[in-house]
Write a protein that holds these residues in place. Structure first.
Motif: not given
Length: 238
Positions: A222-228
């Motif tokens: 699962a990819k980390p949430q990186l936006d912002k």
């Protein structure tokens, strides 16, 4: 002991809303207390920085705004008070000035005209990411911001990977936080499965995190949430 008058002092700043005492050396407070003025990327950021150390008079210290849009022919204007004997600080919005930051042009000019320059140590998201990644810190290249358009961006990604495989040098890059997710997807789509991809985010903050895995492994997780979220991307090999 604070630097004598007539100098440009390169001052570290926080990375995000981190604690001052835990992330900046005590010498910063001493230098800030003796400044005649501050050169910053914006007046708001400059006042915020001063407020960490001299809250009672942060509003009175002169601030000169220096950005990537500052023309070369205007640089001498920023050095005039220093050449007259004043001490001015140079600060970035975050981290270290002159690293992925326009301040290097000012420092180069200061050296050419004989202005004394001093730099204080502090946090750098680039160096912290390299340390935390486990990738080679013996040879590395920092590319800064990559092209925005997809064709040249994909070309750049493939060129960096080719260089990394040929030389072993870790390749480091950053992106505007709101485009982090898009860059991560493009890296996973265009890098070889055996290439190691490291991503570090929110450095020095309570939410700090990071991963270093092969591209093949990244694709399964699962990819980390990186936006912002301020992030640094690195590619390398074992």
């Amino acid at each position: 002991m604070a630097l004598k008058r007539g100098a440009l002092v390169i001052l570290p700043n926080l990375i995000g809303e981190a604690a001052v005492k835990e992330n900046l050396p005590d010498a910063v407070e001493k230098e800030v207390a003796s400044l005649d003025g501050l050169i910053a990327e914006s007046e708001t950021a400059g006042r915020r920085f001063l407020g960490h150390f001299i809250k009672d008079r942060a509003a009175q210290v002169p601030i000169a705004v220096f950005t990537k849009k500052t023309k070369d022919e205007d640089i001498d204007f920023y050095l005039e008070p220093i050449q007259k004997g004043e001490k001015w600080g140079l600060v970035s919005d975050a981290g270290l000035p002159c690293i992925a930051d326009p301040g290097s042009k000012l420092v180069m000019r200061a050296r050419k005209v004989g202005v004394k320059v001093k730099a204080l140590p502090g946090p750098s998201s680039i160096m912290l990411s390299l340390q935390l990644s486990g990738l080679s810190g013996q040879h590395f290249t920092f590319h800064g911001y990559l092209p925005k358009e997809h064709p040249p961006l994909i070309k750049k990604i493939r060129e960096m990977e080719k260089t990394m495989k040929a030389t072993g040098a870790t390749q480091i890059m950053i992106e505007a936080p709101y485009r982090n997710g898009s860059l991560l997807n493009l890296l996973l789509e265009n890098l070889a499965d055996d290439t190691l991809l490291s991503v570090m985010w929110d450095l020095t903050l309570p939410s700090e995190g990071g991963m270093t895995e092969s591209v093949a492994t990244w694709k399964k997780l699962a990819k980390p949430q990186l936006d912002k979220r301020p992030s640094v991307f690195l590619i390398g090999k074992e």
